[in-house]
Scaffold this active site. Structure first.
Site, PDB file in Angstrom:
ATOM      1  N   SER A 108      50.621  45.132  37.042  1.00  7.66           N
ATOM      2  CA  SER A 108      48.988  44.683  36.477  1.00  7.66           C
ATOM      3  C   SER A 108      49.189  43.334  37.111  1.00  7.66           C
ATOM      4  CB  SER A 108      48.788  44.820  35.085  1.00  7.66           C
ATOM      5  OG  SER A 108      47.598  44.718  35.233  1.00  7.66           O
ATOM      6  N   HIS A 109      48.072  42.409  36.491  1.00  9.58           N
ATOM      7  CA  HIS A 109      48.369  40.535  36.394  1.00  9.58           C
ATOM      8  C   HIS A 109      49.799  40.357  37.138  1.00  9.58           C
ATOM      9  CE1 HIS A 109      48.433  41.837  32.425  1.00  9.58           C
ATOM     10  NE2 HIS A 109      48.663  39.980  31.928  1.00  9.58           N
TER      11      HIS A 109
ATOM     12  N   LYS B 283      53.497  52.640  34.980  1.00 16.12           N
ATOM     13  CA  LYS B 283      52.006  53.229  33.802  1.00 16.12           C
ATOM     14  C   LYS B 283      52.020  54.287  33.768  1.00 16.12           C
ATOM     15  CE  LYS B 283      48.714  49.463  34.628  1.00 16.12           C
ATOM     16  NZ  LYS B 283      47.215  48.612  34.261  1.00 16.12           N
TER      17      LYS B 283
ATOM     18  N   THR C 184      43.347  46.303  20.958  1.00 14.55           N
ATOM     19  CA  THR C 184      43.261  46.155  22.011  1.00 14.55           C
ATOM     20  C   THR C 184      44.609  46.635  23.001  1.00 14.55           C
ATOM     21  OG1 THR C 184      43.582  43.868  21.720  1.00 14.55           O
ATOM     22  CG2 THR C 184      44.929  43.959  24.010  1.00 14.55           C
TER      23      THR C 184
ATOM     24  N   ASP D 239      42.894  41.845  39.651  1.00 15.64           N
ATOM     25  CA  ASP D 239      44.043  41.825  39.510  1.00 15.64           C
ATOM     26  C   ASP D 239      45.199  42.661  40.644  1.00 15.64           C
ATOM     27  OD1 ASP D 239      43.604  44.667  38.599  1.00 15.64           O
ATOM     28  OD2 ASP D 239      44.964  43.950  36.716  1.00 15.64           O
TER      29      ASP D 239
ATOM     30  N   ARG E 167      56.886  47.465  31.011  1.00 13.19           N
ATOM     31  CA  ARG E 167      56.137  46.708  32.730  1.00 13.19           C
ATOM     32  C   ARG E 167      57.745  45.189  31.845  1.00 13.19           C
ATOM     33  NH1 ARG E 167      51.027  44.090  31.548  1.00 13.19           N
ATOM     34  NH2 ARG E 167      50.655  46.083  32.558  1.00 13.19           N
TER      35      ARG E 167
ATOM     36  N   ASP F 248      41.975  46.786  37.954  1.00 13.37           N
ATOM     37  CA  ASP F 248      41.065  47.302  37.175  1.00 13.37           C
ATOM     38  C   ASP F 248      40.517  46.436  36.191  1.00 13.37           C
ATOM     39  OD1 ASP F 248      43.728  46.392  35.620  1.00 13.37           O
ATOM     40  OD2 ASP F 248      43.789  48.712  34.494  1.00 13.37           O
ATOM     41  N   ARG F 249      41.356  45.128  36.387  1.00 17.05           N
ATOM     42  CA  ARG F 249      40.396  43.752  35.764  1.00 17.05           C
ATOM     43  C   ARG F 249      38.902  43.566  37.193  1.00 17.05           C
ATOM     44  NH1 ARG F 249      44.395  40.057  32.649  1.00 17.05           N
ATOM     45  NH2 ARG F 249      45.396  42.417  31.135  1.00 17.05           N
TER      46      ARG F 249
ATOM     47  N   THR G 278      51.816  47.240  26.003  1.00 26.76           N
ATOM     48  CA  THR G 278      50.156  47.446  25.957  1.00 26.76           C
ATOM     49  C   THR G 278      49.911  48.775  27.524  1.00 26.76           C
ATOM     50  OG1 THR G 278      49.837  45.040  25.201  1.00 26.76           O
ATOM     51  CG2 THR G 278      48.067  46.337  25.842  1.00 26.76           C
TER      52      THR G 278
ATOM     53  N   ARG H  61      48.833  34.926  21.416  1.00 29.41           N
ATOM     54  CA  ARG H  61      47.367  34.829  22.190  1.00 29.41           C
ATOM     55  C   ARG H  61      46.922  34.012  21.004  1.00 29.41           C
ATOM     56  NH1 ARG H  61      47.882  36.437  27.222  1.00 29.41           N
ATOM     57  NH2 ARG H  61      48.950  38.525  27.774  1.00 29.41           N
TER      58      ARG H  61
ATOM     59  N   LYS I  30      39.884  50.762  32.613  1.00 30.61           N
ATOM     60  CA  LYS I  30      38.821  50.021  33.078  1.00 30.61           C
ATOM     61  C   LYS I  30      39.316  49.535  34.557  1.00 30.61           C
ATOM     62  CE  LYS I  30      42.443  46.236  32.085  1.00 30.61           C
ATOM     63  NZ  LYS I  30      43.921  46.871  31.446  1.00 30.61           N
TER      64      LYS I  30
ATOM     65  N   ASP J  44      46.421  45.539  40.185  1.00 26.38           N
ATOM     66  CA  ASP J  44      46.433  46.973  40.183  1.00 26.38           C
ATOM     67  C   ASP J  44      44.883  47.310  39.928  1.00 26.38           C
ATOM     68  OD1 ASP J  44      46.206  46.407  37.354  1.00 26.38           O
ATOM     69  OD2 ASP J  44      46.702  48.200  37.079  1.00 26.38           O
TER      70      ASP J  44
ATOM     71  N   GLU K  70      37.144  45.449  27.613  1.00 25.60           N
ATOM     72  CA  GLU K  70      38.409  44.006  26.230  1.00 25.60           C
ATOM     73  C   GLU K  70      38.134  42.266  27.204  1.00 25.60           C
ATOM     74  OE1 GLU K  70      42.180  45.851  25.507  1.00 25.60           O
ATOM     75  OE2 GLU K  70      41.669  46.056  27.328  1.00 25.60           O
ATOM     76  N   GLU K  71      37.982  41.413  26.278  1.00 30.09           N
ATOM     77  CA  GLU K  71      38.352  40.049  26.490  1.00 30.09           C
ATOM     78  C   GLU K  71      38.927  39.855  27.811  1.00 30.09           C
ATOM     79  OE1 GLU K  71      40.950  38.387  25.869  1.00 30.09           O
ATOM     80  OE2 GLU K  71      42.042  40.380  25.351  1.00 30.09           O
ATOM     81  N   SER K  72      39.632  40.855  27.885  1.00 27.47           N
ATOM     82  CA  SER K  72      41.440  39.775  28.820  1.00 27.47           C
ATOM     83  C   SER K  72      40.186  40.826  30.279  1.00 27.47           C
ATOM     84  CB  SER K  72      42.687  40.453  28.588  1.00 27.47           C
ATOM     85  OG  SER K  72      42.132  42.442  28.426  1.00 27.47           O
TER      86      SER K  72
HETATM   87  C1  VG1 Z   1      46.932  42.768  28.164  1.00 26.09           C
HETATM   88  C2  VG1 Z   1      45.380  41.903  27.862  1.00 26.09           C
HETATM   89  C3  VG1 Z   1      45.229  43.592  27.461  1.00 26.09           C
HETATM   90  C4  VG1 Z   1      44.838  44.127  28.279  1.00 26.09           C
HETATM   91  C5  VG1 Z   1      46.699  44.923  28.859  1.00 26.09           C
HETATM   92  C6  VG1 Z   1      46.425  45.398  30.026  1.00 26.09           C
HETATM   93  O1  VG1 Z   1      47.636  42.860  27.016  1.00 26.09           O
HETATM   94  O2  VG1 Z   1      45.772  41.445  26.662  1.00 26.09           O
HETATM   95  O3  VG1 Z   1      43.461  43.215  26.725  1.00 26.09           O
HETATM   96  O4  VG1 Z   1      44.438  45.838  27.823  1.00 26.09           O
HETATM   97  O5  VG1 Z   1      46.748  43.699  29.198  1.00 26.09           O
HETATM   98  O6  VG1 Z   1      45.807  45.504  31.108  1.00 26.09           O
HETATM   99  P1  VG1 Z   1      48.627  42.282  26.102  1.00 26.09           P
HETATM  100  O7  VG1 Z   1      49.232  42.776  24.918  1.00 26.09           O
HETATM  101  O8  VG1 Z   1      49.021  41.000  27.064  1.00 26.09           O
HETATM  102  O9  VG1 Z   1      47.563  40.940  25.613  1.00 26.09           O
HETATM  103  V1  VG1 Z   1      46.430  45.519  32.613  1.00 26.09           V
HETATM  104  O10 VG1 Z   1      45.410  44.525  33.676  1.00 26.09           O
HETATM  105  O11 VG1 Z   1      47.639  44.921  32.595  1.00 26.09           O
HETATM  106  O12 VG1 Z   1      46.652  46.580  32.792  1.00 26.09           O
HETATM  107 CO    CO Z   2      45.853  45.526  35.363  1.00 25.51          CO
END
Ligand code: VG1
Ligand code: CO
Length: 549
Positions: free
Chosen positions: A119-120, A132, A350, A283, A28, A287-288, A24, A502, A382, A285, A369-371
């Site tokens: 990221s998270h 990234k 997504t 999170d 990673r 962005d969340r 996504t 998910r 974000k 990095d 996004e919902e995340s």
């Molecule tokens: C997750 C989230 C998605 C988000 C992505 C990157 O992806 O659901 O909404 O854009 O992480 O976020 P996935 O494929 O695991 O559902 V970040 O903060 O990691 O850049």
């Molecule tokens: Co992030």
């Protein structure tokens, strides 16, 4: 001119190294995998060969401070010089949040950026690392760029790198490697200046320092230095407002994912305590964002809707919104607001990269996004701290609490009960077979009853980009019911252990219905029936999800 620098080395690599396309947002993997000989280098080589404009171009580079960042920055600087870049802009200690990187790419007219973060995901030698890639608009690399980078990794035979250099990232300054300049800047300052253009800091400052104590948890990740300068500096909040504010290589053992499970300490402070009126976390990095009020958790899908509905109160958005967008699994709460504002609302797959074209062509101003991701046209990522400031500005203008704001919102627009259930670390095989079996059942569902309602659509989401016409298919299974309820199932593209399934659930209750239910109860029938249809608990052997949001 005689160069005193030695020529770059050509290092031979024996075999292709990536077993699958980056997910996504970038590549990673576990830190251990990234430590394998030539692994990081091969991916960087592919990026530098594919990213347009490397010859004489400027690149932005930084990361969230996790284990592996320092080594990666060193490697990338030496490889960038070998590839003929004119300049790389990096930051003190290599600390750079994803939204701040996006801003730097845009202001410096860079060809793109490389952000080192998973990221998270957790960090450290036993955690994850990530790379990234962002393009010249400051946003995550498009599908086609990611694809080309991946294809390039499959046929690499060598990479180019300068021998080791002695570059300290301790202070701002300028260095050179071969003909390339390395500029080390303060990674926080430009970002704060951007925020000052969008928000009225004086009003927020007055509000939070009167009787609205706030707390922010940086989870020992990248936002610490940004949040300290913002909240404890510019906005005059007391010292200690920012918790876990120093970026650590392993995030102090914390999982830098701002949700009720991983940011539990903060959640407890707000949901079970009385010290603070407002709490937020970001999170790894930056962005969340997660937003909490006293006794109140804000669902991220609702957060996007609230920002859209109140954007006129924020100086940077006072002139109105061009349009809004949300990812497909995100609830339709923002759609209802867009309807009322008479602006368009787009539904994308997504991943933030799909918002890029809409933002670049001025079709939208806000998206989310919902995340736990919300953002706007101010950058192409974000932006966690931006969302926190947006919330604070709204409350400063309305002089109300988070819980009051949510109540007002629902009683005006109705409530989209919403939840996401994650099943983590299940075997790839089980996950794929569950997904494929459900997909094969979808055609026969249309026109039938599900959870007591007629199924109006059951498909695998396909997106056609309204700007360039490109098509992205197979973006998640969805079942839409005739009362607007939705069920979505997709497999994560960011997990590193097995597969993550998910399940997203949504049910709408209009403004005169029961707005005060527990979301899990409001969704209980949908939860039961999708479990029976998709055979989630029987196939995974899990009686409950790993994380419920
Ligand atoms: C997750 C989230 C998605 C988000 C992505 C990157 O992806 O659901 O909404 O854009 O992480 O976020 P996935 O494929 O695991 O559902 V970040 O903060 O990691 O850049
Ligand atoms: Co992030």
């Amino acid at each position: 001119m005689v160069s005193l620098e030695p020529n770059p080395f050509r290092i031979t690599i024996s075999s292709p190294f990536l077993d699958q396309k980056p997910g996504t947002s970038g590549l990673r993997k576990s830190s251990k995998q990234f430590e394998q000989t030539n692994y990081l280098e091969s991916f960087i080589e592919a990026i530098l060969r594919i990213l347009p404009g490397t010859q004489e171009g400027v690149l932005v580079l930084g990361g969230d401070g996790r284990y592996g960042n320092r080594r990666a920055i060193d490697v990338i600087l030496r490889m960038a010089a070998a590839h003929g870049l004119r300049k790389v802009i990096t930051t003190v200690d290599g600390i750079l949040s994803t939204p701040a990187a996006s801003h730097l790419i845009r202001t410096h007219k860079a060809i793109g950026g490389i952000i080192l973060s998973a990221s998270h995901n957790s960090g450290g030698p036993d955690g994850d690392f990530g790379v990234k890639v962002n393009g010249s608009n400051g946003g995550p690399a498009s599908e086609s760029l990611t694809n080309d980078i991946y294809l390039c990794t499959q046929k690499l035979e060598e990479y180019l790198i300068y021998p080791a250099q002695d570059i300290s990232l301790r202070n701002i300054g300028k260095y050179s490697i071969g003909a390339m300049e390395v500029e080390i800047i303060d990674g926080v300052e430009d970002y704060i200046l951007l925020m000052q253009k969008l928000f009225d800091f004086d009003r927020i400052k007055n509000f939070i320092n009167r009787d609205f104590p706030i707390v922010f948890d940086a989870l020992n990740a990248v936002t610490g230095p940004y949040a300290k300068r913002l909240f404890e500096g510019s906005l005059g909040a007391p010292e200690g407002t920012v918790r876990n504010g120093i970026p650590l290589e392993d995030f102090g053992g914390l999982h830098p994912d701002p949700n009720l499970t991983y940011a539990k300490e903060l959640a407890d402070l707000l949901l079970n305590g009385d010290l603070y009126s407002f709490g937020a976390a970001c999170d790894g990095d930056g962005d969340r964002n997660m937003i909490l009020g006293n006794g109140c958790f804000v669902n991220p899908s609702d957060s996007l809707a609230v920002l859209a509905a109140n954007s006129h109160l924020v100086p940077g958005y006072a002139e109105g919104l061009l349009g809004v967008a949300r990812s497909m699994p995100t609830s339709s709460a923002v759609d209802v607001v867009a309807d009322e504002l008479k602006i368009s609302c787009f539904e994308t797959p997504t991943g933030w990269k799909f918002f890029g074209n809409l933002l670049d062509s001025s079709q939208i101003t806000l998206c989310g996004e919902e995340s736990f991701g919300t953002g706007s046209s101010h950058v192409r990522e974000k932006d966690g701290l931006w969302a926190v400031l947006f919330w604070l500005q709204i409350m400063a203008e309305k002089q109300c609490s988070v819980a009051d704001l949510m109540k007002q919102h629902w009683s005006r627009f109705g409530r989209h009960y919403y939840s996401r259930h994650d099943y983590e670390a299940i075997s790839q095989e089980k996950a794929f077979s569950l997904y494929e079996t459900l997909e094969s059942k979808l055609p026969s569902l249309a026109g039938e009853f599900f959870a007591g309602r007629l199924v109006s659509c059951a498909d695998n989401f396909l997106y056609q980009d309204p700007v360039d016409g490109s098509i992205t298919d197979r973006q998640g299974l969805r079942i839409v019911l005739d009362d607007g309820s939705r069920l979505v199932i997709r497999l994560s593209g960011t997990g590193t252990k097995g597969a993550t399934l998910r399940l997203y659930l949504e049910r709408y209750v209009s403004a005169n219905g029961d707005l005060d239910q527990n979301p899990q109860e409001a969704l209980s029938r949908l939860i039961r029936e999708i479990d029976a249809l998709a055979e989630i608990s029987s196939r995974t052997g899990m009686n409950s999800p790993t994380v419920i949001t």
